[in-house]
Design a protein around this motif. Structure first.
Motif, PDB file in Angstrom:
ATOM      1  N   ASN A 110       0.799  -1.127  -0.013  1.00  0.00           N
ATOM      2  CA  ASN A 110       0.065   0.071  -0.077  1.00  0.00           C
ATOM      3  C   ASN A 110       0.878   1.299   0.020  1.00  0.00           C
ATOM      4  OD1 ASN A 110      -2.196  -1.768   0.089  1.00  0.00           O
ATOM      5  ND2 ASN A 110      -2.554  -1.385   2.305  1.00  0.00           N
ATOM      6  N   ALA A 111       1.861   1.220   0.752  1.00  0.00           N
ATOM      7  CA  ALA A 111       2.656   2.469   0.989  1.00  0.00           C
ATOM      8  C   ALA A 111       3.578   2.576  -0.433  1.00  0.00           C
ATOM      9  CB  ALA A 111       3.738   2.310   2.202  1.00  0.00           C
ATOM     10  N   GLY A 112       3.873   1.516  -1.292  1.00  0.00           N
ATOM     11  CA  GLY A 112       4.665   1.802  -2.446  1.00  0.00           C
ATOM     12  C   GLY A 112       3.650   2.286  -3.551  1.00  0.00           C
ATOM     13  N   ALA A 113       2.455   1.963  -3.591  1.00  0.00           N
ATOM     14  CA  ALA A 113       1.318   2.245  -4.413  1.00  0.00           C
ATOM     15  C   ALA A 113       1.301   3.751  -4.090  1.00  0.00           C
ATOM     16  CB  ALA A 113       0.046   1.308  -4.360  1.00  0.00           C
ATOM     17  N   GLY A 114       0.794   4.147  -2.958  1.00  0.00           N
ATOM     18  CA  GLY A 114       0.529   5.521  -2.668  1.00  0.00           C
ATOM     19  C   GLY A 114       1.628   6.160  -2.737  1.00  0.00           C
ATOM     20  N   PHE A 115       2.958   5.805  -2.635  1.00  0.00           N
ATOM     21  CA  PHE A 115       3.882   6.887  -2.659  1.00  0.00           C
ATOM     22  C   PHE A 115       4.116   7.275  -4.282  1.00  0.00           C
ATOM     23  CE2 PHE A 115       8.421   7.393  -3.806  1.00  0.00           C
ATOM     24  CZ  PHE A 115       8.571   8.526  -2.983  1.00  0.00           C
ATOM     25  N   ALA A 116       3.921   6.193  -5.259  1.00  0.00           N
ATOM     26  CA  ALA A 116       4.022   6.192  -6.582  1.00  0.00           C
ATOM     27  C   ALA A 116       2.870   7.127  -7.139  1.00  0.00           C
ATOM     28  CB  ALA A 116       4.073   4.862  -7.182  1.00  0.00           C
ATOM     29  N   VAL A 177       6.633  10.528   3.640  1.00  0.00           N
ATOM     30  CA  VAL A 177       7.272  11.378   2.678  1.00  0.00           C
ATOM     31  C   VAL A 177       6.085  11.692   1.779  1.00  0.00           C
ATOM     32  CG1 VAL A 177       8.852  11.531   0.475  1.00  0.00           C
ATOM     33  CG2 VAL A 177       9.441  10.284   2.500  1.00  0.00           C
ATOM     34  N   SER A 178       5.163  10.742   1.592  1.00  0.00           N
ATOM     35  CA  SER A 178       3.748  10.913   0.718  1.00  0.00           C
ATOM     36  C   SER A 178       3.181  12.077   1.529  1.00  0.00           C
ATOM     37  CB  SER A 178       3.240   9.829   0.366  1.00  0.00           C
ATOM     38  OG  SER A 178       3.759   8.802  -0.049  1.00  0.00           O
TER      39      SER A 178
END
Length: 347
Positions: A110-116, A177-178
């Protein structure tokens, strides 16, 4: 976890015969079919069930037919595949880490998808779901791969504890960061609010067809991993003695989770509690056998997500409440009740 400890914690479910489990699965399928029918009929403009049937079997271009075929059907089918993906990915992560409170976000999906998506909206000017769908999926894949590489480095390889710690730590960093990027330009992220809350609204056929191959591949890998995961639950030493390849099993599960949770998150946003709660219910009902938990989750997780989507349409009608918010309201108290039961908490 030692084999003895794992054996003491694993308890049979309410139904202990394969015939009873099969019957329960058929009942769940029937309820899911009913939920799909209700999803096609209920909304800001109700459509009678006979008109729903005509729209599906004999499209005549009428208003009701258009609403069912072009607006609600892709939304319902996305709920079906995304719910299955989120639920099965949660079951796989709980089995791999031997942690009954794990969910897809534990590997940073989830964090990777949200960050991208945050990068795409904030710096690339993306504004539609179709535009950042692929970016979201790529972010989930890259971050999950990074978690596995970091967690596998050094002596001992990628143990469940190390993968969990790396996933939680990296996810927390990316989420922070997001949030910082979002605060720098809040106006640019207005359209992202619905996605970040988790929603099936506004999804069309193109989004469904884009994620369907990835979710299909992930489900296939999940079924292939079911038997070796039963051995992994007994502990590493006993699993090796039974012939299980721990490295291959962990890699298979991580790839499956990345495909399932990454595609579902990209299409519907980071919907919580589905992957956390449904495997608990399945274990309570049929026991710790992954060969039954995964089929039950494939059926029951979409049922939960589609029901949440329908509730979201009617509770604030004519406005809509995102499905991710409804699953949180429903999932939190149910999960509290479930984890208090020792039969459910043990893997």
């Amino acid at each position: 976890m030692r084999a003895g400890a794992a054996g003491r914690q694993a308890r049979p479910g309410l139904v202990r015969t394969n015939s009873g489990r099969a019957l329960g699965l058929l009942v769940a399928l029937a309820v899911l079919a009913l939920a799909l029918a209700v999803s096609l009929a209920v909304g800001a403009k109700p459509v009678p069930l006979p008109d729903v049937w005509r729209a599906l079997t004999a499209y005549d271009g009428s208003e009701h037919a258009f609403i069912v075929r072009e607006l609600r059907l892709p939304r319902a089918l996305l709920g079906l595949v995304a719910g299955a993906a989120l639920g099965v990915s949660g079951a796989l992560i709980q089995a791999l880490t031997r942690n009954p409170l794990a969910d897809p976000g534990i590997l940073g999906v989830n964090a990777g998808a949200g960050f991208a998506v945050t990068i795409g909206v904030g710096f690339l000017g993306l504004s539609s779901i179709g535009a950042y769908l692929w970016l979201s999926f790529v972010g989930a894949v890259v971050v999950t791969a990074l978690v596995y590489v970091i967690g596998s480095a050094g002596q001992g390889g990628g143990t469940p504890i190390r993968l969990t710690l790396v996933g939680v730590a990296l996810g927390a960093v990316l989420a922070g960061v997001s949030s910082a990027i979002t605060l720098l330009n809040p106006d640019a992220f207005t359209k992202l609010v619905g996605w970040s809350a988790g929603s099936l609204a506004g999804r069309d056929w193109s989004i469904l067809l884009t994620v369907l191959p990835f979710i299909g591949a992930g489900l296939l890998l999940a079924f292939l991993a079911a038997r070796p995961l039963n051995a992994v639950a007994l502990g590493d030493d006993l699993a090796r003695s039974l012939g299980a390849n721990l490295v291959r099993t962990r890699l298979l599960v991580i790839v499956a989770v990345t495909l399932l949770a990454g595609a579902a998150t990209a299409a519907a946003g980071p919907i919580g509690f589905v992957g956390l709660m449904v495997p608990h219910v399945a274990r309570w009902f049929i026991g710790p056998d992954q060969r039954w938990i995964i089929p039950y989750t494939v059926v029951c997780a979409p049922l939960l997500l589609i029901a949440a989507d329908v509730i979201g349409r009617v509770v604030l009608s004519p406005q809509e409440l995102q499905a991710g918010i409804v699953t949180a309201f429903v999932g939190a108290p149910v999960l509290i009740l479930l984890v208090r039961r020792k039969k459910v908490s043990g893997l």
